[in-house]
Scaffold this active site. Structure first.
Site, PDB file in Angstrom:
ATOM      1  N   ARG A  81       0.838  -1.194   0.000  1.00  0.00           N
ATOM      2  CA  ARG A  81       0.000   0.000   0.000  1.00  0.00           C
ATOM      3  C   ARG A  81       0.880   1.254   0.000  1.00  0.00           C
ATOM      4  NH1 ARG A  81      -1.753   0.745   4.320  1.00  0.00           N
ATOM      5  NH2 ARG A  81      -1.040  -1.097   5.430  1.00  0.00           N
ATOM      6  N   TYR A 220      -1.774  -3.405  -6.873  1.00  0.00           N
ATOM      7  CA  TYR A 220      -1.463  -4.215  -5.695  1.00  0.00           C
ATOM      8  C   TYR A 220      -2.446  -4.028  -4.541  1.00  0.00           C
ATOM      9  CZ  TYR A 220       1.074  -7.083  -2.501  1.00  0.00           C
ATOM     10  OH  TYR A 220       1.392  -8.110  -1.649  1.00  0.00           O
ATOM     11  N   HIS A 249     -10.377  -2.401  11.571  1.00  0.00           N
ATOM     12  CA  HIS A 249      -9.324  -3.255  11.002  1.00  0.00           C
ATOM     13  C   HIS A 249      -9.098  -4.393  12.002  1.00  0.00           C
ATOM     14  CE1 HIS A 249      -4.889  -3.467   9.399  1.00  0.00           C
ATOM     15  NE2 HIS A 249      -5.678  -4.260   8.709  1.00  0.00           N
ATOM     16  N   SER A 271      -1.327  -3.632  10.332  1.00  0.00           N
ATOM     17  CA  SER A 271      -0.973  -4.487   9.204  1.00  0.00           C
ATOM     18  C   SER A 271       0.246  -5.348   9.528  1.00  0.00           C
ATOM     19  CB  SER A 271      -0.669  -3.626   7.988  1.00  0.00           C
ATOM     20  OG  SER A 271      -1.806  -2.860   7.658  1.00  0.00           O
ATOM     21  N   CYS A 273       0.668  -7.656  11.723  1.00  0.00           N
ATOM     22  CA  CYS A 273       0.935  -7.813  13.154  1.00  0.00           C
ATOM     23  C   CYS A 273       0.178  -8.988  13.761  1.00  0.00           C
ATOM     24  CB  CYS A 273       0.618  -6.530  13.900  1.00  0.00           C
ATOM     25  SG  CYS A 273       1.812  -5.228  13.550  1.00  0.00           S
ATOM     26  N   ASP A 296      -9.368  -9.728   8.785  1.00  0.00           N
ATOM     27  CA  ASP A 296      -8.811  -8.401   8.497  1.00  0.00           C
ATOM     28  C   ASP A 296      -9.760  -7.242   8.791  1.00  0.00           C
ATOM     29  OD1 ASP A 296      -6.462  -6.991   7.507  1.00  0.00           O
ATOM     30  OD2 ASP A 296      -7.668  -6.438   5.775  1.00  0.00           O
ATOM     31  N   ARG A 388       1.877 -12.233  -0.610  1.00  0.00           N
ATOM     32  CA  ARG A 388       0.578 -12.595  -0.026  1.00  0.00           C
ATOM     33  C   ARG A 388      -0.090 -13.731  -0.771  1.00  0.00           C
ATOM     34  NH1 ARG A 388      -1.876  -8.759   3.960  1.00  0.00           N
ATOM     35  NH2 ARG A 388      -0.177  -7.303   4.364  1.00  0.00           N
TER      36      ARG A 388
END
Ligand code: GTP
Ligand code: SPV
Ligand code: MN
Length: 605
Positions: A81, A220, A249, A271, A273, A296, A388
């Protein structure tokens, strides 16, 4: 009618005119060669997979090793990102707040109009309708993305309920979020395409008031799968603020203790974590089970009975590959056995995938994520740190049968966590909702590869939403306080906790084994819900009494256990000073409750 009707002549007969007209407008602007309306069928998906293989965007993996699975390698400049290129273009700058990039909407529209003009020349524009949440659920929301990236269509097909079912939900009075996406790489007649077209110039733009998303230049993840962070967090946080619910989130899981009592937990970690890993936890404590609901994003809304109900608005997982292995996350490994698209991992000589942490030992030869020969002696990792997998939720063996319940699940506990080498204890309970909001508001974490920036640098990531709030961060906190008040009135507010799996010893190693052993913190949390175990006061909140967590069974020494909860007054004072600076930066909108909690934190040091 103008000649432009030819663009949308192939729209499904039941497509609402609001969608058809919008598609026509965007086609006028971007000038694609053709338009394909996606129906979400298996045949369509297979056709697009085959075409992507033909184009070189996807590499088909060995079907004997990994049936119906593919590898994509992105352009090396398009791997995460881009927060520096992400904008919240609210009418007033103050509604975006100090943590977001802001530009005046009119100005941004002009810039984007220039960039999108002709941006899809030579390409196909796909029209991708989707539902976030079970189709028809009162908690679900609809969107339509247009994109010129087949990879993004395939990803959205996995991550959402995509296609005809979602489109059929859109009628003349339905609210839906329009999302325009272009990779920004028009093709001249006869020009040869590249495997991952994108543009150096990138814009990820949100207009919170008109609920629109425009994204340019990247294919992406969160930059391009606009249903995910752009819609389900940034735009949804704004919608939720108006309507009284929360976009978070957060993962969602269901934990069941040996007596058969179940608890639903929502946990917000920044993110990379540990959300996917925690959501797929295989408890090390006998008799416990954990089932997965989401990994997520969670939408949390006060329900008719006064409880906080949660849905996972997504339908798949876009999970971090590195570190995912049999010993750390066997559930994910089982989920990925087939029907998976991998991005930026390494390719093995027998046509399978590999990444750091999949196995203890690396294969002797690989093709790395950049397409180069790789051996264990190579200097750089074989897989990109933010590589990913994209896979359907229903392929996950631990998926709960209630994961797509249209009414959502009732939340018993909310957990915040981050990557903290120092200061933050393994687990602590907030004294009340207000203290919990303070925990969320002051959350900090060491930077990971999920976004651009310096790895390991400590940064504030309030509510794990720093990159994902569509509003002023302090308004977000006030909104959480408001929702809490409503829940408290009914006596149904979830308890709030903070965890930290990443505290390190002086020698740099993790003090806590993490992964399946995190079940011990989770079990303690449920025991607190049941009122079965005592807790003691600490500056961070209520922490376990001696003996409440069997750390010896987790293989942790008593010295390390103490270090996991150690209080270093000097370091905590420095952190409190830093919180002062941070709260000052958030400006005049910081709720009094948060300031009060901060003073209380200081007074307890
Ligand atoms: P996003 O998809 O970016 O939002 O990330 P996430 O929060 O779902 O993170 P994920 O579960 O994918 O974990 C990211 C990385 O942290 C992986 O490399 C994991 O192996 C690692 N990780 C997860 N849980 C633990 C843990 O308990 N201890 C340690 N040491 N590492 C962990
Ligand atoms: C994250 O960075 O938090 C992710 C991946 O979950 S992305 O969808 O790219 O935002
Ligand atoms: Mn995420």
């Amino acid at each position: 009618m103008t000649a432009t009707v030819t663009f949308t002549g192939n729209a499904p007969a039941n497509a609402d005119s609001s969608v058809v007209e919008w598609v026509e407008d965007i086609a006028q602007l971007t000038q694609p060669d053709r338009i394909v309306w996606c129906d979400g069928s298996d045949e369509e998906r297979q056709r697009m997979l085959d075409e992507a293989v033909e184009a070189g965007t996807l590499i088909k993996l060995n079907p004997e090793k990994r049936p119906n699975s593919y590898l994509a390698r992105s352009n090396p400049s398009d791997v995460a990102r881009v927060e520096s290129r992400t904008f919240i273009c609210s009418e007033h700058e103050d509604d975006a707040g100090p943590t977001n990039n802001w530009a005046a909407p009119a100005e941004m529209r002009e810039t984007l109009n220039g960039l999108f003009e002709g941006a899809m020349r030579g390409r196909t524009m796909y029209v991708v309708p989707f539902s976030m949440g079970p189709v028809g659920s009162p908690l679900a929301r609809l969107g339509v993305q247009v994109t010129d990236s087949p990879y993004v269509v395939l990803s959205t097909g996995t991550m959402t309920r995509m296609g005809a079912g979602a489109l059929a939900q859109i009628g003349p009075d339905t609210e839906w979020v329009p999302a325009v996406h272009s990779i920004g790489a028009p093709l001249l007649p006869g020009e040869e395409d590249v495997v991952w077209p994108c543009n150096e110039t990138k814009y990820i733009v949100h207009y919170p008031e008109s609920r629109e998303i425009w994204s340019y230049g990247s294919a992406y993840g969160g930059n391009a799968i606009l249903a995910k962070k752009a819609f389900a967090l940034r735009i949804a946080s704004k919608i939720g603020e108006r309507e009284g619910w929360l976009a978070a989130h957060m993962l969602l899981l269901k934990a069941t203790n040996p007596e058969g009592r179940s608890f639903h937990v929502a946990a917000g970690f920044p993110s990379a974590c540990g959300k996917t890993n925690f959501a797929m936890l295989q408890p090390s404590i006998p008799g416990w089970t954990v089932e997965t609901i989401g990994d997520d994003i969670a939408w949390l809304a006060p329900g008719p009975d006064g409880s906080l109900r949660a849905i996972n608005p997504e339908a798949g997982f876009f999970g971090v590959a590195p570190g995912t292995g049999h010993s750390t996350n066997p559930t994910a490994i089982a989920t990925l056995e087939r029907d998976t698209v991998f991005t930026n991992v390494a390719l093995t000589d027998d046509g399978d995938v590999w990444w750091e942490g999949l196995t203890d030992e690396a294969p002797s030869h690989l093709i790395d994520w950049l397409g180069r020969d790789w051996t264990p002696d190579s200097e750089s990792p074989a897989a990109h740190p933010n590589s990913r997998f994209t896979v359907s939720a229903h392929l996950c063996p631990s998926i709960a049968d209630t994961w797509d319940d249209p009414a959502g699940v009732p939340i018993d506990a909310i957990i915040f966590g981050g990557r903290r080498a120092t200061n933050v204890p393994l687990v602590a309970q907030a004294r009340d909702w207000e203290h919990g909001v303070y925990m969320g508001a002051t959350l900090a974490s060491e930077r990971t590869a999920a976004a651009e920036g310096v790895l390991g640098e400590l940064r504030r990531d309030p509510f794990a939403m720093l990159p994902f709030s569509g509003t002023h961060m302090a308004d977000h906190w006030q909104h959480w306080l408001n929702v809490g008040e409503r829940l408290n009135d009914t006596g149904n507010a979830p308890l709030v906790f903070q965890v930290n799996w990443f505290r390190r010893g002086e020698d740099g190693r993790f003090l806590w084994p993490g992964f399946s052993e995190n079940s011990r913190a989770l079990a303690w949390i449920t025991e607190r819900i049941e009122g079965r175990t005592d807790a003691v006061e600490s500056p961070f909140g209520l922490v376990p009494v001696d003996g409440a967590i069997d750390y010896v069974a987790a293989g942790v020494s008593s010295e390390d256990w103490e270090a996991l909860f150690a209080i270093d007054p000097e370091a905590l004072n420095a952190e409190a000073d830093d919180t002062d600076v941070f709260l000052a930066r958030m400006g005049t909108k910081v709720p009094d409750a948060v300031k009060r909690q901060h003073e209380e934190f200081r007074s307890r040091l």
